[in-house]
Design an enzyme around this catalytic site. Structure first.
Site, PDB file in Angstrom:
ATOM      1  N   ASP A   1     -21.361 -85.178 -36.979  1.00 24.12           N
ATOM      2  CA  ASP A   1     -20.004 -84.779 -37.371  1.00 24.12           C
ATOM      3  C   ASP A   1     -19.723 -83.377 -36.857  1.00 24.12           C
ATOM      4  O   ASP A   1     -20.402 -82.880 -35.956  1.00 24.12           O
ATOM      5  CB  ASP A   1     -19.895 -84.836 -38.906  1.00 24.12           C
ATOM      6  CG  ASP A   1     -18.506 -85.230 -39.381  1.00 24.12           C
ATOM      7  OD1 ASP A   1     -17.603 -84.387 -39.309  1.00 24.12           O
ATOM      8  OD2 ASP A   1     -18.332 -86.384 -39.818  1.00 24.12           O
TER       9      ASP A   1
ATOM     10  N   HIS B   1     -14.089 -81.111 -41.970  1.00 25.54           N
ATOM     11  CA  HIS B   1     -14.454 -82.520 -41.953  1.00 25.54           C
ATOM     12  C   HIS B   1     -15.932 -82.723 -42.265  1.00 25.54           C
ATOM     13  O   HIS B   1     -16.296 -83.512 -43.155  1.00 25.54           O
ATOM     14  CB  HIS B   1     -14.121 -83.131 -40.592  1.00 25.54           C
ATOM     15  CG  HIS B   1     -14.218 -84.626 -40.555  1.00 25.54           C
ATOM     16  ND1 HIS B   1     -15.408 -85.281 -40.337  1.00 25.54           N
ATOM     17  CD2 HIS B   1     -13.273 -85.588 -40.718  1.00 25.54           C
ATOM     18  CE1 HIS B   1     -15.193 -86.588 -40.361  1.00 25.54           C
ATOM     19  NE2 HIS B   1     -13.909 -86.806 -40.593  1.00 25.54           N
TER      20      HIS B   1
ATOM     21  N   SER C   1     -12.978 -92.063 -42.712  1.00 26.34           N
ATOM     22  CA  SER C   1     -14.133 -91.183 -42.585  1.00 26.34           C
ATOM     23  C   SER C   1     -14.875 -91.052 -43.907  1.00 26.34           C
ATOM     24  O   SER C   1     -16.080 -91.301 -43.999  1.00 26.34           O
ATOM     25  CB  SER C   1     -13.688 -89.791 -42.126  1.00 26.34           C
ATOM     26  OG  SER C   1     -13.708 -89.667 -40.738  1.00 26.34           O
TER      27      SER C   1
ATOM     28  N   ASP D   1     -22.118 -75.723 -29.316  1.00 23.95           N
ATOM     29  CA  ASP D   1     -22.149 -74.381 -28.734  1.00 23.95           C
ATOM     30  C   ASP D   1     -23.188 -73.477 -29.369  1.00 23.95           C
ATOM     31  O   ASP D   1     -23.236 -72.288 -29.072  1.00 23.95           O
ATOM     32  CB  ASP D   1     -20.765 -73.732 -28.827  1.00 23.95           C
ATOM     33  CG  ASP D   1     -20.216 -73.725 -30.254  1.00 23.95           C
ATOM     34  OD1 ASP D   1     -21.017 -73.904 -31.205  1.00 23.95           O
ATOM     35  OD2 ASP D   1     -18.998 -73.554 -30.425  1.00 23.95           O
TER      36      ASP D   1
ATOM     37  N   THR E   1     -20.709 -73.466 -36.588  1.00 23.19           N
ATOM     38  CA  THR E   1     -19.520 -73.084 -37.349  1.00 23.19           C
ATOM     39  C   THR E   1     -19.186 -74.130 -38.402  1.00 23.19           C
ATOM     40  O   THR E   1     -19.001 -75.297 -38.083  1.00 23.19           O
ATOM     41  CB  THR E   1     -18.319 -72.922 -36.398  1.00 23.19           C
ATOM     42  OG1 THR E   1     -18.660 -72.009 -35.360  1.00 23.19           O
ATOM     43  CG2 THR E   1     -17.097 -72.429 -37.154  1.00 23.19           C
TER      44      THR E   1
ATOM     45  N   ASP F   1     -27.102 -78.019 -33.662  1.00 25.66           N
ATOM     46  CA  ASP F   1     -25.786 -77.794 -33.081  1.00 25.66           C
ATOM     47  C   ASP F   1     -25.825 -78.222 -31.622  1.00 25.66           C
ATOM     48  O   ASP F   1     -26.450 -77.569 -30.786  1.00 25.66           O
ATOM     49  CB  ASP F   1     -25.387 -76.329 -33.183  1.00 25.66           C
ATOM     50  CG  ASP F   1     -23.912 -76.104 -32.861  1.00 25.66           C
ATOM     51  OD1 ASP F   1     -23.421 -76.732 -31.902  1.00 25.66           O
ATOM     52  OD2 ASP F   1     -23.253 -75.321 -33.565  1.00 25.66           O
TER      53      ASP F   1
END
Length: 492
Positions: A241, A271, A425, A263, A267, A260
């Site tokens: 997600d 969601h 979701s 990037d 962060t 991650d």
């Protein structure tokens, strides 16, 4: 006695009869030849079966072997998106080399540069992610790759979207923006790989309890009763997600691993945080499996829930990682086009005994199938409201397995906030949490078994029996867990 000579008419009749017998002999002779067994090693003709009849007294060695994937026809080798399909990165291509092909030569041929090269164990492929030169049309490149014997497979780097409507703050919750980017903590304090095993979260006496609206989900799914039987203890649930706020009071101590794939900044995002809360919340909210452990694979980037998107390559990276971290259940609350590589990975997940739950999609009643929900190797979940009515924007189709609450659901947001959200979701996240309760009772439960138990214990909605709107019906946590218990224990 002298015999009389035949008349001219009789002679002509005999001549015609002779010609007929000669032609008949030719036809019969060719038929007998066609009926003979094919000699060993003879090439099979079009339309013949792969294995030919064996001659009397010995086994046949004749066999047709399909060509390798690098020799498949264009339509099987390269996935060229339709003209109306736009959900892909326009200047990137994902491709697999044929055996012994020269990567540098292939890249030069297409004027492409390597972004990354990675082995995906679930899909069983090594993929080169490349950027094509400016001005080249991706469809034209893929079409050319379809005729290239150096390419085993090629497709776009598809884009997928999160399946959640815009959230709204919950009464009694702290005010502030509904997304997380402005509240991101220092990157140096955010782990991006694996964390140590957590300690149970505790609420200090100084914690201020918010006055939150009740969760209709708890009563609708008979969650309190289910939690007397199981809470997901010892079960690892993976969430592919957007970023998760691991310091939110509802989630603190529940995340045991974080990757991650976007990037490296980890962060937090609205969601991902709300999906995590639906599964493992243990503060003011009741998650489906509060004792389960969460593995977060961040594959979706963006500053808002409506703009975050994930790419095929990132999703595949996250999937491989959560499997390495011993996930048993994987939640995929996103949707997009059919992706050949993702489909291969889902096959690999099923073969390893993993249970994948996916959102059916928010495409609406006229939408075509959305993936990965429409993939046969997942449990596709649609959304219903407090009155068991279907979420208006839910996708429909025979692939829908079950329904779960997914309209105006109270959940967590980054920065310690709470909000209401809607979509398939969060419905999928609810089902992933319920599956964790089942796995606590039966560690070797597989995809087929989980799908069967959820369907058999569901509350039938809509048309009698399974239908394309609700699937087998709305899930019931207590009824599902009760089916995992010995008969004497399950009975009151």
């Amino acid at each position: 006695m002298l015999r009389s000579l035949p008349s001219p008419r009789a002679a002509r009749r005999r001549g015609i009869a002779g010609i007929a017998l000669f032609v008949l002999g030719l036809v019969l002779g060719s038929g007998l030849a066609l009926a003979q067994p094919v000699p060993a090693g003879a090439p099979a003709q079009r339309g013949e079966s792969a294995a030919q009849p064996s001659p009397a007294g010995g086994a046949s060695r004749s066999m047709r072997v399909p060509p390798g994937s690098w020799l498949q026809p264009r339509q099987a080798r390269a996935l060229v998106p339709a003209r109306e399909e736009t959900r892909f990165v326009p200047d990137e291509v994902l491709f697999e080399l044929a055996p012994h092909a020269d990567a540098e030569a292939v890249l030069r041929r297409y004027g492409a540069t390597v972004i990354a090269r990675q082995r995906f164990e679930l899909a069983g492929v090594t993929i080169i992610r490349a950027r094509i030169e400016a001005g080249r049309d991706l469809r034209a490149v893929l079409t050319q790759m379809g005729d290239d014997a150096s390419i085993a497979g090629a497709q776009p780097n598809f884009l997928f979207g999160l399946q959640e409507e815009g959230s709204r703050p919950a009464p009694g919750a702290a005010a502030g923006p509904s997304t997380a980017s402005s509240d991101a903590r220092s990157q140096s304090t955010l782990p991006t790989r694996r964390l140590s095993d957590p300690t149970p979260a505790t609420r200090t006496p100084m914690t201020t309890r918010r006055v939150l609206p009740p969760q209709y989900v708890v009563g609708k799914l008979h969650l309190a009763q289910a939690h007397k039987l199981a809470q997901g203890r010892g079960v690892r649930v993976a969430l592919i997600d957007s970023g998760v706020d691991m310091e939110h009071p509802e989630l603190r101590g529940s995340v045991v691993g974080y990757l991650d794939a976007v990037d490296g900044q980890a962060t937090p995002h609205a969601h991902g945080t709300s999906m995590a809360a639906a599964i493992v919340a243990h503060g003011e909210l009741d998650g489906m499996a509060p004792a389960a452990r969460l593995l977060v694979g961040r594959a979706f980037g963006g500053t808002q829930a409506t703009s975050a998107n994930g790419k095929s390559f990132q999703i595949l990276t996250a999937l491989d990682w959560v499997v390495q971290q011993r996930a048993k259940i994987i939640n995929l609350s996103f949707a997009g086009p059919q992706d050949r590589l993702l489909s291969k990975a889902l096959v690999g997940a099923k073969e390893r005994g993993l249970i994948v739950v996916a959102a059916a999609g928010n495409g609406g009643p006229k939408s075509g199938p959305l993936y990965p929900g429409a993939d046969p190797n997942v449990i596709a979940v649609t959304a219903t409201d407090a009155d068991d009515k279907l979420f208006a924007e839910a996708s429909r189709g025979g692939y829908v397995a079950v329904a779960a609450p997914g309209v105006d659901v109270l959940t967590a947001e980054p920065g310690g906030r709470y909000a209401f959200t809607s979509g398939t979701s969060i419905a999928a996240a609810h089902v992933a949490g319920i599956v964790a309760l089942l796995v606590e009772k039966q560690a070797d439960l597989d995809l087929a078994g989980a799908r069967r138990i959820l369907a058999e214990s569901a509350v039938d909605l809509g048309s009698r029996g399974r239908d394309p709107l609700f699937g087998a019906g709305r899930v019931d946590a207590e009824a599902a867990v009760a089916r995992m218990l010995p008969v004497a224990t399950a009975q009151p």
